[in-house]
Structures are given as structure tokens and as C-alpha cells.
Design an enzyme around this catalytic site. Sequence first.
Site, PDB file in Angstrom:
ATOM      1  N   SER A 105       5.496   1.164   1.477  1.00 30.44           N
ATOM      2  CA  SER A 105       5.129   1.136   2.853  1.00 30.44           C
ATOM      3  C   SER A 105       3.894   1.987   3.101  1.00 30.44           C
ATOM      4  O   SER A 105       2.664   1.929   2.551  1.00 30.44           O
ATOM      5  CB  SER A 105       6.441   1.799   3.852  1.00 30.44           C
ATOM      6  OG  SER A 105       6.003   1.554   5.119  1.00 30.44           O
ATOM      7  N   ASP A 155       8.869  -9.325   7.415  1.00 31.86           N
ATOM      8  CA  ASP A 155       8.429  -7.857   7.693  1.00 31.86           C
ATOM      9  C   ASP A 155       7.892  -7.707   9.153  1.00 31.86           C
ATOM     10  O   ASP A 155       7.047  -8.278   9.264  1.00 31.86           O
ATOM     11  CB  ASP A 155       7.428  -7.600   6.685  1.00 31.86           C
ATOM     12  CG  ASP A 155       7.316  -5.948   6.448  1.00 31.86           C
ATOM     13  OD1 ASP A 155       7.346  -5.478   7.684  1.00 31.86           O
ATOM     14  OD2 ASP A 155       6.698  -5.303   5.592  1.00 31.86           O
ATOM     15  N   HIS A 186      10.867  -5.226   5.908  1.00 27.00           N
ATOM     16  CA  HIS A 186      10.200  -4.091   5.419  1.00 27.00           C
ATOM     17  C   HIS A 186      10.922  -3.475   4.325  1.00 27.00           C
ATOM     18  O   HIS A 186      10.235  -2.761   3.496  1.00 27.00           O
ATOM     19  CB  HIS A 186       9.773  -3.200   6.426  1.00 27.00           C
ATOM     20  CG  HIS A 186       8.495  -2.297   6.273  1.00 27.00           C
ATOM     21  ND1 HIS A 186       7.254  -2.990   5.891  1.00 27.00           N
ATOM     22  CD2 HIS A 186       8.551  -0.903   6.090  1.00 27.00           C
ATOM     23  CE1 HIS A 186       6.571  -1.759   5.622  1.00 27.00           C
ATOM     24  NE2 HIS A 186       7.411  -0.808   5.660  1.00 27.00           N
TER      25      HIS A 186
HETATM   26  C1  MLT Z   1       1.750   2.906   7.535  1.00 20.68           C
HETATM   27  O1  MLT Z   1       1.649   3.735   8.691  1.00 20.68           O
HETATM   28  O2  MLT Z   1       1.219   3.265   6.762  1.00 20.68           O
HETATM   29  C2  MLT Z   1       2.558   1.822   8.183  1.00 20.68           C
HETATM   30  O3  MLT Z   1       2.734   1.706   9.490  1.00 20.68           O
HETATM   31  C3  MLT Z   1       3.670   1.778   7.266  1.00 20.68           C
HETATM   32  C4  MLT Z   1       4.640   2.731   7.859  1.00 20.68           C
HETATM   33  O4  MLT Z   1       4.578   3.807   7.397  1.00 20.68           O
HETATM   34  O5  MLT Z   1       5.467   2.469   8.552  1.00 20.68           O
END
Ligand code: MLT
Length: 208
Positions: A105, A155, A186
Site C-alpha cells: 500500500s 481494491d 486492498h
Molecule cells: C497512499 O496513500 O499511499 C495510498 O492511498 C494507499 C494507502 O496508504 O492507503
Amino acid sequence: MTESAFIHRFEPATSAGSPPLLLLHGTGGDENDLLGLGQMISPGSALLSPRGRVLEHGMPRFFRRLAEGVFDEADVRRRAAELGDFVAEARKKYGLAAPVAVGFSNGANIAAALLLLQPEVLAGAVLLRAMVPLSEPPQAALGGKPVLLLSGQADPIVPASNSAKLAALLSDAGARVDHKVLPAGHQLSQADVTLARGWISGVKAEAA
Ligand code: MLT
């Protein structure tokens, strides 16, 4: 930026010939989160696991965002440079080869930024639920570096078009991208672990 500037965990290698892993957690995680995943996907690898230095309502991250999926790109560039410096220092201190990033992520997004901005820092990357980190990335020369991109079909954070664009961006820059879309959201699934483990064995075999 010295390696001590990032709170981190380091686990030395227990078998020769396994690439060191740079473990990069998701939003709200920390340096402990991905140690178990690292051990599962590449037993014996040295593990270098920093904690993101940005806080969002107390949750560690690797760069600032303006909203979910909307990034402060100046901060992405600055933080990627800091992380690159940390890796260089840690490599000296611990005597490591260039690591393969394993990011989830937000950690996958900073790993993708690092690939595009400072390709020499990483030997390759496993990007779990990554998105395009920069709207105007520099012309990177990834020279055949291996990248595994695992996306979730359902996701809610990363649209399919976005992960497809990231795969194209990295391949156009010369990476050898293996992009798979899993029946997942996700969060990570067992399939992520199995595929990442198989992929790392392939990278090891090639390097041997
Ligand atoms: C991010 O902010 O890098 C993406 O939205 C993934 C997350 O951290 O939720």
C-alpha cells in the site's frame, strides 16, 4: 540522512545468496509489520524495515497525501530521496547488497517512487496494491530490474486502470514487470504470499 534517522529493525541474513529485503509498511503500520511476511517470502534474507517518518493523525506513512489516493508529490520526491539515503547508509553499516523492496500500500507506493526517481537504490521490487506515485515521473532507466506487481481486483483504493498504468510506466522504463490481478481487495491474501515467494525464488535462481 543517516540510517539512524529512520526508526528501523534489521534482521541479518541467515543464508547466503538470498537478496536483502527492504520492507515498507502501509499507512498506520510500523517497522515490525512486515518482518513475518519477509521471512515467509524469502527465508534467510536480511530484513531492513524502516518506519515511515510522516504522521497522518498519528499513523506512520512514507509520504504526505492530500486525500486518499491524492499525493503531495513534492513530498513524495523529498521522502523518496530520504529513504534512498537511508538505504545507502544502512547498506554500508550492515554490509548489504542492493535490496529488493517489498512494499504494501503506502509502502508499495514509495517503493514505486524510489524505482522511478533513484533506480540504483533497489535491485527489484514486490509492489503489493501499489498505485502510480507521481503524475510526471522522470525518465527512469530500470535496466531489466525485476518487479512483481500484485493488485486486487476489488481494491476500493486502487482502480484497475491505475495499477495497469503503473505496470506500463515501469515496463516502459525498462523494468521486467510481472503484473497479476488477484481476486482480492486492498488487503493481502494467501495468494500474495505464495506468488511473492515463488517470484523471489526465481530472482534468486537468476542471480545464482
Ligand atoms: C497512499 O496513500 O499511499 C495510498 O492511498 C494507499 C494507502 O496508504 O492507503
